[in-house]
Design an enzyme around this catalytic site. Structure first.
Site, PDB file in Angstrom:
ATOM      1  N   HIS A  12       0.798  -1.236   0.000  1.00 44.14           N
ATOM      2  CA  HIS A  12       0.000   0.000   0.000  1.00 44.14           C
ATOM      3  C   HIS A  12       0.832   1.289   0.000  1.00 44.14           C
ATOM      4  O   HIS A  12       0.349   2.337   0.411  1.00 44.14           O
ATOM      5  CB  HIS A  12      -0.956   0.003   1.199  1.00 44.14           C
ATOM      6  CG  HIS A  12      -0.277   0.095   2.541  1.00 44.14           C
ATOM      7  ND1 HIS A  12      -0.792  -0.467   3.686  1.00 44.14           N
ATOM      8  CD2 HIS A  12       0.881   0.675   2.934  1.00 44.14           C
ATOM      9  CE1 HIS A  12       0.011  -0.223   4.699  1.00 44.14           C
ATOM     10  NE2 HIS A  12       1.034   0.473   4.279  1.00 44.14           N
ATOM     11  N   HIS A  59      -2.423   4.573   9.659  1.00 46.48           N
ATOM     12  CA  HIS A  59      -1.070   5.028  10.010  1.00 46.48           C
ATOM     13  C   HIS A  59      -1.170   6.284  10.879  1.00 46.48           C
ATOM     14  O   HIS A  59      -0.770   7.370  10.452  1.00 46.48           O
ATOM     15  CB  HIS A  59      -0.256   5.318   8.759  1.00 46.48           C
ATOM     16  CG  HIS A  59      -0.050   4.134   7.862  1.00 46.48           C
ATOM     17  ND1 HIS A  59      -1.041   3.624   7.052  1.00 46.48           N
ATOM     18  CD2 HIS A  59       1.031   3.355   7.641  1.00 46.48           C
ATOM     19  CE1 HIS A  59      -0.564   2.587   6.372  1.00 46.48           C
ATOM     20  NE2 HIS A  59       0.688   2.400   6.711  1.00 46.48           N
ATOM     21  N   HIS A 193       9.889  -3.841   4.348  1.00 42.35           N
ATOM     22  CA  HIS A 193      10.316  -2.439   4.390  1.00 42.35           C
ATOM     23  C   HIS A 193      10.585  -2.000   5.820  1.00 42.35           C
ATOM     24  O   HIS A 193       9.973  -2.502   6.755  1.00 42.35           O
ATOM     25  CB  HIS A 193       9.348  -1.487   3.685  1.00 42.35           C
ATOM     26  CG  HIS A 193       7.930  -1.374   4.203  1.00 42.35           C
ATOM     27  ND1 HIS A 193       7.086  -2.441   4.405  1.00 42.35           N
ATOM     28  CD2 HIS A 193       7.190  -0.277   4.532  1.00 42.35           C
ATOM     29  CE1 HIS A 193       5.895  -2.005   4.801  1.00 42.35           C
ATOM     30  NE2 HIS A 193       5.936  -0.702   4.902  1.00 42.35           N
ATOM     31  N   GLU A 240       3.472  -5.435   8.885  1.00 43.37           N
ATOM     32  CA  GLU A 240       2.156  -5.238   8.236  1.00 43.37           C
ATOM     33  C   GLU A 240       1.646  -6.539   7.607  1.00 43.37           C
ATOM     34  O   GLU A 240       0.444  -6.716   7.426  1.00 43.37           O
ATOM     35  CB  GLU A 240       2.250  -4.151   7.152  1.00 43.37           C
ATOM     36  CG  GLU A 240       2.394  -2.742   7.703  1.00 43.37           C
ATOM     37  CD  GLU A 240       2.551  -1.668   6.615  1.00 43.37           C
ATOM     38  OE1 GLU A 240       2.399  -0.482   6.952  1.00 43.37           O
ATOM     39  OE2 GLU A 240       2.828  -1.991   5.443  1.00 43.37           O
TER      40      GLU A 240
HETATM   41  C1  DHB Z   1       6.162   3.667   2.803  1.00 38.57           C
HETATM   42  C2  DHB Z   1       5.567   2.428   2.979  1.00 38.57           C
HETATM   43  C3  DHB Z   1       4.492   2.277   3.855  1.00 38.57           C
HETATM   44  O1  DHB Z   1       3.874   1.080   4.119  1.00 38.57           O
HETATM   45  C4  DHB Z   1       3.997   3.370   4.523  1.00 38.57           C
HETATM   46  O2  DHB Z   1       2.911   3.197   5.302  1.00 38.57           O
HETATM   47  C5  DHB Z   1       4.600   4.615   4.367  1.00 38.57           C
HETATM   48  C6  DHB Z   1       5.684   4.750   3.502  1.00 38.57           C
HETATM   49  C7  DHB Z   1       7.298   3.853   1.845  1.00 38.57           C
HETATM   50  O3  DHB Z   1       7.878   2.871   1.372  1.00 38.57           O
HETATM   51  O4  DHB Z   1       7.614   4.999   1.526  1.00 38.57           O
HETATM   52 FE    FE Z   2       2.279   1.244   5.764  1.00 39.87          FE
END
Ligand code: DHB
Ligand code: FE
Length: 280
Positions: A12, A59, A193, A240
């Protein structure tokens, strides 16, 4: 009776929403990513689901440190698109399905999962980016959406095991709803991530792909994976991915048909994973 026909899994990343909104989908950086969703957009148009049950995480937009529901089901008639700092995204508002949502809340809570009932909630990129990836830029989203928010931001977060079992309770709830609805369940967020600290930018292709393999073939065993493994291997925000187990648990116990699988690195700081699984 209502039934769950398929599940969709997708990352997302907020920058994906910005790329779409700013007309950048054909730029070299973004083109391969959006290409990976072309099949999915056609498939969704053909499928014509009546309702999408969309598992996502907020978030710190609708919720904050003041209140942290572990599992929150949206029972409202509609949801506004959140302002995450640059004004709300130029996307349609999200229409809900209060009747089915209330039925699922009734059934799942009586099945011992304590949900928070949410009658007012602005929805952030966690919900709107998956809709954009799967639908493009329509005037209105193709069907009502039941937002289901999971806390994966502030510890303690729910275990994969609990998420998977919750998915099964959601399946039972949908299948006892007295209208012939075609319901899809989407699991969103992930893949690897980490957005902060010395490991910011961490991507783990091998682990992500193993996660996809196991989500398809052995979700029950995958659901036993402890949090520390997600965080160590897929980064702090990789957690997540526990949300995908809710959607997977809601599919039938028979092996699903894999209609589409896509993996792409990077989108912003994140590995993008995408699956469509159909009940057989
Ligand atoms: C990014 C990824 C995310 O899941 C998020 O909530 C905010 C930023 C990113 O990779 O920039
Ligand atoms: Fe996120």
């Amino acid at each position: 009776m209502a039934h769950i026909s398929a599940s969709v899994f997708t990352s997302h990343v907020p920058a994906i929403g910005a790329a779409l909104d700013l007309g950048k989908t054909q730029e070299p950086y973004w083109q391969p990513l959006f290409q990976g969703y072309e099949f999915s957009k056609h498939w969704l148009r053909e499928q014509k689901p009546d309702v999408i049950f969309l598992v996502f995480n907020d978030h710190a937009t609708a919720f904050s440190l003041e209140m942290i529901p572990t599992f929150a089901i949206g029972t409202a008639a509609e949801y506004a698109v959140a302002d995450e700092g640059w004004g709300p995204r130029p996307v349609p508002k999200v229409m809900g399905h209060p009747e089915l949502a209330a039925h699922i809340a009734q059934s799942v809570i009586q099945d011992d999962f304590d949900l928070t009932i949410v009658n007012k909630m602005d929805v952030d990129h966690g919900l709107t980016v998956p809709l954009s990836l799967m639908c493009g830029q329509p005037e209105a989203w193709p069907c009502p959406v039941i937002p289901f928010a999971v806390n994966v931001v502030q510890y303690p977060v729910p275990s994969g095991r609990r998420c998977y079992q919750l998915g099964k309770a959601i399946r039972k709830a949908v299948e006892s709803f007295d209208q012939p609805l075609n319901v899809q369940i989407w699991g969103t967020g992930g893949m690897s991530h980490q957005l902060q600290g010395p490991r910011a930018g961490l991507i783990n292709r091998e682990w992500d792909n193993r996660f996809l393999d196991r989500l398809i073939a052995e979700p029950e065993a995958l659901s036993q994976l402890p949090h520390i493994d997600y965080v160590r291997e897929a980064g702090s925000e990789g957690i997540e991915l526990v949300m995908w187990l809710i959607a997977r648990g809601a599919l039938s116990d028979k092996p699903p048909k894999v209609l589409h699988r896509f993996y792409h690195v990077p989108a912003s700081n994140t590995a993008v994973g995408h699956l469509i699984l159909e009940n057989t």
